[in-house]
Design a protein around this motif. Structure first.
Motif, mmCIF file in Angstrom:
data_model
loop_
_atom_site.group_PDB
_atom_site.id
_atom_site.type_symbol
_atom_site.label_atom_id
_atom_site.label_comp_id
_atom_site.label_asym_id
_atom_site.label_seq_id
_atom_site.Cartn_x
_atom_site.Cartn_y
_atom_site.Cartn_z
ATOM 1 N N GLU A 67 0.852 -1.196 -0.121
ATOM 2 C CA GLU A 67 0.018 0.077 0.059
ATOM 3 C C GLU A 67 0.746 1.387 0.098
ATOM 4 O O GLU A 67 0.608 2.116 -0.848
ATOM 5 C CB GLU A 67 -0.803 0.115 1.258
ATOM 6 N N LEU A 68 1.884 1.424 0.842
ATOM 7 C CA LEU A 68 2.766 2.456 0.730
ATOM 8 C C LEU A 68 3.395 2.823 -0.390
ATOM 9 O O LEU A 68 3.545 3.933 -0.933
ATOM 10 C CB LEU A 68 3.820 2.186 2.038
ATOM 11 N N ILE A 69 4.064 1.729 -1.192
ATOM 12 C CA ILE A 69 4.459 1.848 -2.198
ATOM 13 C C ILE A 69 3.609 2.199 -3.420
ATOM 14 O O ILE A 69 3.917 3.315 -4.073
ATOM 15 C CB ILE A 69 5.273 0.503 -2.689
ATOM 16 N N ARG A 70 2.602 1.406 -3.595
ATOM 17 C CA ARG A 70 1.524 1.974 -4.439
ATOM 18 C C ARG A 70 1.100 3.334 -4.362
ATOM 19 O O ARG A 70 1.119 4.192 -5.475
ATOM 20 C CB ARG A 70 0.437 0.918 -4.657
ATOM 21 N N GLY A 71 0.758 3.509 -3.228
ATOM 22 C CA GLY A 71 0.255 4.994 -2.777
ATOM 23 C C GLY A 71 1.266 6.329 -3.266
ATOM 24 O O GLY A 71 0.992 7.187 -3.751
ATOM 25 N N SER A 72 2.638 5.880 -2.980
ATOM 26 C CA SER A 72 3.606 6.994 -3.435
ATOM 27 C C SER A 72 3.936 6.882 -4.774
ATOM 28 O O SER A 72 4.143 8.129 -5.317
ATOM 29 C CB SER A 72 4.790 6.733 -2.523
ATOM 30 N N TRP A 73 3.806 5.972 -5.217
ATOM 31 C CA TRP A 73 4.090 5.576 -6.850
ATOM 32 C C TRP A 73 2.936 6.340 -7.674
ATOM 33 O O TRP A 73 3.202 6.839 -8.753
ATOM 34 C CB TRP A 73 4.555 4.150 -7.207
ATOM 35 N N GLU A 74 1.947 6.296 -7.083
ATOM 36 C CA GLU A 74 0.509 6.715 -8.045
ATOM 37 C C GLU A 74 1.010 8.125 -8.532
ATOM 38 O O GLU A 74 0.627 8.438 -9.738
ATOM 39 C CB GLU A 74 -0.428 6.982 -7.194
ATOM 40 N N SER A 75 1.511 9.284 -7.660
ATOM 41 C CA SER A 75 1.806 10.372 -8.553
ATOM 42 C C SER A 75 3.168 10.363 -8.894
ATOM 43 O O SER A 75 3.221 11.024 -10.020
ATOM 44 C CB SER A 75 1.735 11.556 -7.097
ATOM 45 N N LEU A 76 4.131 9.901 -8.456
ATOM 46 C CA LEU A 76 5.500 9.812 -9.078
ATOM 47 C C LEU A 76 5.705 9.334 -10.131
ATOM 48 O O LEU A 76 6.273 9.727 -11.333
ATOM 49 C CB LEU A 76 6.641 9.256 -7.876
ATOM 50 N N GLY A 77 4.695 8.232 -10.369
ATOM 51 C CA GLY A 77 4.894 7.412 -11.785
ATOM 52 C C GLY A 77 4.125 8.298 -12.951
ATOM 53 O O GLY A 77 4.749 7.763 -14.163
ATOM 54 N N LYS A 78 3.504 9.183 -12.587
ATOM 55 C CA LYS A 78 3.136 10.162 -13.561
ATOM 56 C C LYS A 78 4.090 11.036 -14.277
ATOM 57 O O LYS A 78 3.921 11.597 -15.305
ATOM 58 C CB LYS A 78 1.810 10.710 -13.203
#
Ligand code: HEM
Length: 147
Positions: A5-16
């Protein structure tokens, strides 16, 4: 599960915004280990590191790295499916002269980038979650050096 959850949550914005974040990561990497710059043969004559980092070939590599991270984040539930890909990726890096010790500096640079972009969102558990995932990715790549 909490890690994921922590990884997905933080990557959501970064990955864009992969490229600018990747550039932050690699600027840090070359600051910590300038010799790595020499492994990129397509850039033999750019003296300020900054010039290198804005060249198309570098941005290409930065993009490739970010896409591998993106793939790992998407496969958190079945990271083992990336094993063959990562082993081959390791072999390619051995061939271009990277050594496995450099991956810990890459890891530090990844954490640095996360810290810069997440600010207060960069917590101890989040750092550990990313480190755990990164360790799995690097372990798989490092198998490319064996034998
Ligand atoms: C390819 C250097 C870390 C992903 C390459 C190439 C070089 C290179 C010289 C070949 C030229 C090119 O394709 O641009 C390095 C150095 C690293 C590093 C010095 C730091 C120690 C990483 C990491 C990842 C990565 C951490 C991903 C987790 C890739 C990919 C390719 C590549 C996907 C393309 C491989 C292919 O052609 O199939 N790298 N790399 N690199 N690198 Fe890296």
């Amino acid at each position: 599960e909490k890690d994921k959850e922590l990884i997905r949550g933080s990557w959501e914005s970064l990955g864009k915004n992969k490229v600018p974040h990747g550039v932050v990561m690699f600027s840090r990497l070359f600051e910590l280990e300038p010799a790595l710059l020499n492994l990129f043969h397509y850039n033999t004559n750019c003296s300020p590191t900054q010039d290198c980092l804005s060249s198309p070939e570098f941005l290409d590599h930065v993009t490739k790295v970010m896409l591998v991270i993106d793939a790992a984040v998407s496969h958190l539930d079945d990271l083992h499916t990336l094993e063959d890909f990562l082993l081959n990726l390791g072999k390619k890096h051995q061939a271009v002269g990277v050594n496995t010790q450099s991956f810990s500096v890459v890891g530090e640079s990844l954490l640095y980038m996360l810290q810069c972009s997440l600010g207060h969102g960069y917590t101890g558990p989040l750092r550990q979650a990313w480190l755990n995932m990164y360790t799995i990715v690097v372990a798989a790549m490092s198998r490319g050096w064996a034998k």
